[in-house]
Design an enzyme around this catalytic site. Structure first.
Site, PDB file in Angstrom:
ATOM      1  N   GLU A  79      -0.876  -1.885  -0.043  1.00 24.64           N
ATOM      2  CA  GLU A  79      -2.228  -1.497  -0.439  1.00 24.64           C
ATOM      3  C   GLU A  79      -2.142  -0.263  -1.342  1.00 24.64           C
ATOM      4  O   GLU A  79      -1.532   0.736  -0.951  1.00 24.64           O
ATOM      5  CB  GLU A  79      -3.041  -1.187   0.825  1.00 24.64           C
ATOM      6  CG  GLU A  79      -3.182  -2.415   1.726  1.00 24.64           C
ATOM      7  CD  GLU A  79      -3.293  -2.074   3.211  1.00 24.64           C
ATOM      8  OE1 GLU A  79      -3.603  -0.924   3.560  1.00 24.64           O
ATOM      9  OE2 GLU A  79      -3.056  -2.993   4.029  1.00 24.64           O
ATOM     10  N   GLU A 114      -1.865  -6.111   6.854  1.00 24.41           N
ATOM     11  CA  GLU A 114      -0.546  -5.599   7.235  1.00 24.41           C
ATOM     12  C   GLU A 114       0.413  -6.678   7.747  1.00 24.41           C
ATOM     13  O   GLU A 114       1.608  -6.653   7.430  1.00 24.41           O
ATOM     14  CB  GLU A 114      -0.680  -4.488   8.287  1.00 24.41           C
ATOM     15  CG  GLU A 114      -1.169  -3.148   7.723  1.00 24.41           C
ATOM     16  CD  GLU A 114      -2.661  -3.126   7.418  1.00 24.41           C
ATOM     17  OE1 GLU A 114      -3.371  -4.054   7.835  1.00 24.41           O
ATOM     18  OE2 GLU A 114      -3.126  -2.174   6.755  1.00 24.41           O
ATOM     19  N   GLN A 174       0.325   1.502   4.663  1.00 20.96           N
ATOM     20  CA  GLN A 174      -0.244   2.753   4.153  1.00 20.96           C
ATOM     21  C   GLN A 174      -0.090   3.935   5.116  1.00 20.96           C
ATOM     22  O   GLN A 174       0.269   5.015   4.696  1.00 20.96           O
ATOM     23  CB  GLN A 174      -1.701   2.530   3.785  1.00 20.96           C
ATOM     24  CG  GLN A 174      -2.208   3.548   2.809  1.00 20.96           C
ATOM     25  CD  GLN A 174      -3.403   3.021   2.036  1.00 20.96           C
ATOM     26  OE1 GLN A 174      -4.495   2.941   2.573  1.00 20.96           O
ATOM     27  NE2 GLN A 174      -3.198   2.673   0.780  1.00 20.96           N
ATOM     28  N   TYR A 224      -1.248   2.206  11.251  1.00 19.92           N
ATOM     29  CA  TYR A 224      -1.696   0.832  10.966  1.00 19.92           C
ATOM     30  C   TYR A 224      -0.562  -0.178  11.053  1.00 19.92           C
ATOM     31  O   TYR A 224      -0.761  -1.367  10.816  1.00 19.92           O
ATOM     32  CB  TYR A 224      -2.380   0.772   9.597  1.00 19.92           C
ATOM     33  CG  TYR A 224      -3.531   1.751   9.508  1.00 19.92           C
ATOM     34  CD1 TYR A 224      -4.407   1.884  10.596  1.00 19.92           C
ATOM     35  CD2 TYR A 224      -3.723   2.565   8.414  1.00 19.92           C
ATOM     36  CE1 TYR A 224      -5.444   2.796  10.562  1.00 19.92           C
ATOM     37  CE2 TYR A 224      -4.758   3.483   8.377  1.00 19.92           C
ATOM     38  CZ  TYR A 224      -5.616   3.593   9.455  1.00 19.92           C
ATOM     39  OH  TYR A 224      -6.634   4.495   9.438  1.00 19.92           O
ATOM     40  N   HIS A 278      -4.700   8.773  12.087  1.00 21.28           N
ATOM     41  CA  HIS A 278      -3.860   9.318  11.028  1.00 21.28           C
ATOM     42  C   HIS A 278      -2.907  10.366  11.586  1.00 21.28           C
ATOM     43  O   HIS A 278      -2.485  11.266  10.887  1.00 21.28           O
ATOM     44  CB  HIS A 278      -4.706   9.942   9.908  1.00 21.28           C
ATOM     45  CG  HIS A 278      -5.580   8.950   9.223  1.00 21.28           C
ATOM     46  ND1 HIS A 278      -6.824   8.616   9.684  1.00 21.28           N
ATOM     47  CD2 HIS A 278      -5.373   8.186   8.118  1.00 21.28           C
ATOM     48  CE1 HIS A 278      -7.367   7.701   8.896  1.00 21.28           C
ATOM     49  NE2 HIS A 278      -6.507   7.421   7.944  1.00 21.28           N
TER      50      HIS A 278
END
Ligand SMILES: Cc1ncc(C[n+]2csc(CCOP(=O)(O)OP(=O)(O)O)c2C)c(N)n1
Ligand SMILES: [Mg+2]
Length: 804
Positions: free
Chosen positions: A495, A526, A548, A552, A593
């Site tokens: 991505e 993914e 990314q 994920y 994150h």
């Protein structure tokens, strides 16, 4: 009504009758196979009965160089395409470990998990264009789909990148079709939909057949598929004036002539146009039920069972052959008899081939375990063990080895010359057997070639007076530039990787320079990003699949865990998938994150190396090493280091960071601080604070979590400092516990300890948002300082009085 009699050519007749033979042979294998399980000769069986006829049609258009990614029902296809012999079918059923007898997986997987061998005995690529290829099956339903996308994408890239046209052992300018097969119920899985959409978007030569028997074990398709009709719900994907999608073809599983027609038409189109095709094959049956685990009479109605008999594909083919005047009853009877005979012979010889070596091992052992050489032995007990073993008609290796280990407990090594005592003889024999069994059952988790990642030698980064400082992302970018220039098989995708060169610009400008066949964007998907990397790797590419953010990776973890991590192992060294999965993690912000869940991977992807570089120079060095190796790896770039400046090495594309070797970043004598990734910088901060309190820390960056410190660097450090703290940002009991087990147990660090070994980790919950959220969720420099200071206090309270 009288039927017009069509005259058929001799060739046509013999081709069709040969198909009829293969269908019957396959059916006989299914019937015999089931019996072998029910009589205890095999552990479990799942077969291809009821699905024979469409697979004959599919095999006709499957060419050398083509690829299959399918599932356990494809036994007729494998026979018809000449990719499996009946003996191999039984060898798999019995779990025969001899690779000659069971080339697909050397006894490692249950039956009907098909594969061809892409690698020779030395682990080097064979000529993939001289053989028909099947990627290795896995059991998870729809697990074959992500990989299928990549197998098909390889043809597109081979076709479009003329720089690759000379690679004639991998491709004929991209002319190869990737064939997929899937059960009707497995189309309910997300993987199916993701793969279908990806293939439609990319327009790759993927030909997927759905064997629709209306059931997924006991669950009928009204619980599986909207409108109970997969081609109906897929009709929005069909090619039309609004754009290209799929060509969708339908046929009934008992209609041989029509099946042959649609497969010819569909595959010719797929091969020429690189337009994906879906074959929806309905009215498939399952005469013996799902598997040997149960009977379908429990859940199918009388009517359904009767219908399955009436619409049995082989039965229908026979009627057609007779009605069309292609063959007489006598001719067909003869073919059926021949099939029965062939199947029985194959069963017999496969059973002998499987059993005889084991019997030989048993007899050899009984000979060696001769009690006459030991007077003080517990003779009656030994006699009983030997007798029990000797009378087994069909011994297993487990029976022999377990007897040997029990006998060892009952004999001494002093009755005769200790070197030739009964104990010594049995032990010698046992060790030899254990080594052979290790090869049979435990080998090939990793490469056994000279390109094994752990054998790739370190090449240090070099610097000169002119070496400038640059943001970390530029080091990666410029290193990729050299890699892309030197190796046309390296491709990267993910991505935002293509046009903008990655969210952190590590591929900035490279798509423009090397083109869209080398560096390209994908949809947000993914599982199939990783799957397409896997398929590309199986066909000779060196793919870098970008996820990314590390958090994920969970979407693609199934593909990594079930498929990539097991590729080499489950094919007994027959296939390799040297894909790099590149992602970024180690502390950013908030729950999704944080980039820290290392324990999510360390126990689920054994077979894939895990690199956790502390900066971009190390990351680039790992990429260089991995591309020189023939193994898959996950590289987690440290998210917060893209803009930090590092010195740009002179030997970009060349320097290599070793796999499995920690680096001692600071020598010290008081305590070993073991960490990795972004935690290294936090540790460095803490170490500085500790130094001013007179505590001399040895700071170690583990660099790779899998493999972990293969040469015992950390154990030796602990032997010097006698204290150790394992520090990371994972959950308590996560990667720090893993490191602790390695060092204390495997490296025997326990015996060096002067203080209780400690771990310092994040909290049990995921990280909270913002700088403060991070501070109170993840371990920070103060935490490291206090953890170490307190350990020093425990050892020497006078010198290090309690702070609070
Ligand atoms: C991910 C996953 N879930 C469940 C299973 C157990 N399972 C094995 S086969 C099967 C049914 C598959 O049905 P279908 O796709 O229609 O294929 P068929 O066996 O009917 O040919 C199930 C649920 C599995 N192997 N993998
Ligand atoms: Mg089904």
């Amino acid at each position: 009504m009288t039927k017009t009699k069509i005259t058929h050519s001799k060739d046509y007749k013999s081709e069709v009758l040969n198909d009829y033979y293969i269908a019957n042979l396959s059916r006989q294998l299914s019937l015999l196979g089931r019996r072998e399980v029910l009589t205890g000769k095999a552990k479990f069986g799942i077969f291809g009965d009821g699905k024979e006829i469409p697979q004959l049609a599919m095999a006709k258009v499957f060419q050398k160089g083509d690829w299959r990614s399918g599932y356990y029902r494809d036994q007729t296809f494998m026979l018809a395409a000449g990719m499996m012999e009946p003996e191999e079918f039984f060898a798999q059923l019995y779990g025969d470990t001899n690779p000659e007898n069971s080339p697909a997986n050397g006894g490692r997987l249950m039956n009907n998990h098909f594969a061809t061998r892409s690698l020779d005995k030395n682990g080097q690529w064979k000529n993939l264009m001289e053989q028909k290829n099947s990627s290795a099956d896995i059991s998870p339903t729809a697990g074959q789909m992500p990989r299928l996308v990549g197998l098909a994408l390889a043809s597109k890239l081979f076709k479009e990148n003329t720089e690759l046209h000379h690679l004639e052992t991998y491709t004929n300018k991209g002319n190869e079709v990737a064939f997929g097969t899937i059960g009707d119920s497995s189309t309910s899985e997300g993987h199916f939909w993701e793969a279908i959409n990806a293939a439609g978007v990319m327009q790759v030569p993927m030909a997927i057949s759905v064997w629709d028997d209306g059931w997924g074990i006991s669950v009928p398709n009204k619980y599986q598929t909207t409108k109970q009709n997969i081609s109906e719900v897929l009709s929005g994907f069909e090619n039309n004036e609004k754009g290209k999608g799929f060509k969708i073809l339908k046929a009934k599983a008992w209609d041989y002539a029509h099946l042959v027609e649609i497969y010819k038409e569909g595959i010719a189109h797929c091969r020429k146009e690189h337009n994906p095709v879906l074959f929806h094959i309905t009215e498939v049956t399952q005469p013996q039920g799902h598997s040997t685990s149960g009977s379908h009479e429990r859940y199918k109605s009388e009517d359904r069972l009767k219908w399955e008999k009436d619409f049995d594909g082989i039965f229908r083919m026979k009627i057609w052959l007779l009605e069309d005047g292609i063959a007489t009853t006598d001719e067909l009877d003869e073919i059926e008899t021949k099939a029965v005979k062939r199947a029985k012979e194959a069963k017999k010889s496969a059973w002998k081939a499987n059993l005889n070596p084991i019997k030989k091992e048993r007899d050899e052992f009984l000979d060696i375990a001769n009690i006459a050489t030991c007077q003080c032995s517990k003779t009656p007990q030994i006699d009983k063990i030997k007798k029990d073993l000797a009378i087994l008609g069909e011994p297993l290796r487990k029976d022999i080895i377990s007897s040997a280990r029990k006998i060892l407990r009952l004999v001494c090594d002093h009755c005769s010359d200790p070197e030739h005592s009964l104990k010594a003889n049995v032990l010698l024999w046992l060790n030899k057997q254990m080594a052979e069994n290790e090869q049979r059952y435990n080998s090939f988790l990793h490469s056994q070639t000279r390109e094994a990642a752990t054998l790739i030698k370190e090449i240090p980064a070099t610097y000169s007076d002119q070496s400038k400082f640059a943001p970390g992302r530029e080091i990666l970018r410029d290193n990729w530039d050299v890699i892309y220039k030197n190796n046309p098989l390296v491709v990267a995708f993910g991505e935002d990787v293509g046009k903008i060169g990655g969210v952190n610009q590590t591929y900035e400008g490279l798509q423009e320079k090397y083109g869209e066949t080398r560096i390209f964007d994908t949809g947000i998907r993914e599982a199939t990003i990783i799957g397409q990397g896997l398929g590309l790797a199986l066909r000779g590419f060196r793919p870098v699949a970008e996820i990314q953010y590390f958090d994920y990776l969970l979407y693609g973890l199934q593909v990594m865990s079930d498929d990539i991590a097991t590729t080499l192992y489950r094919t007994n060294g027959g296939q390799k998938a040297p894909i790099i999965i590149s992602t970024r993690g180690h502390r950013l912000e908030g729950i999704w994150h944080s980039g820290s869940p290392l324990s999510m991977v360390i126990n689920s992807i054994r077979g894939i190396h895990i690199c956790v570089p502390r900066n971009m120079t190390q990351a680039a060095g790992f990429y260089n090493t991995l591309l020189a190796s023939d193994e898959p790896a996950l590289v987690i770039e440290p998210l917060n280091a893209y803009r930090l400046k590092e010195r740009m090495p002179d030997n970009l594309g060349e320097f290599r960071v070793p796999i499995g070797k920690p680096e001692i970043l600071r020598e010290g004598k008081d305590i070993s601080l073991v960490t990795y990734g972004s935690c290294v910088r936090i540790a460095e901060d803490a170490v500085e604070q500790l130094t001013s309190y007179g505590i001399d820390v040895e700071l170690i960056d583990v660099q790779t979590l899998l493999p972990f410190d293969t040469s015992g660097v950390i154990g030796r450090s602990l032997n010097k400092t006698n204290k150790v703290l394992f520090f990371d940002e994972d959950v308590p009991g996560g990667a720090t516990a893993f490191m602790m087990q390695k060092v204390l147990e495997e490296q025997k660090g326990f015996f060096s300890l002067d203080a209780e070994p400690r771990t310092l980790t994040a909290k049990d919950h995921r990280a909270s948002y913002g700088t403060d959220g991070d501070y109170f969720s993840n371990p920070n420099a103060e935490d490291v300082f206090e953890a170490i200071y307190n350990m020093m206090h425990e050892v020497n309270p006078t010198r290090f009085p309690k702070i609070f």
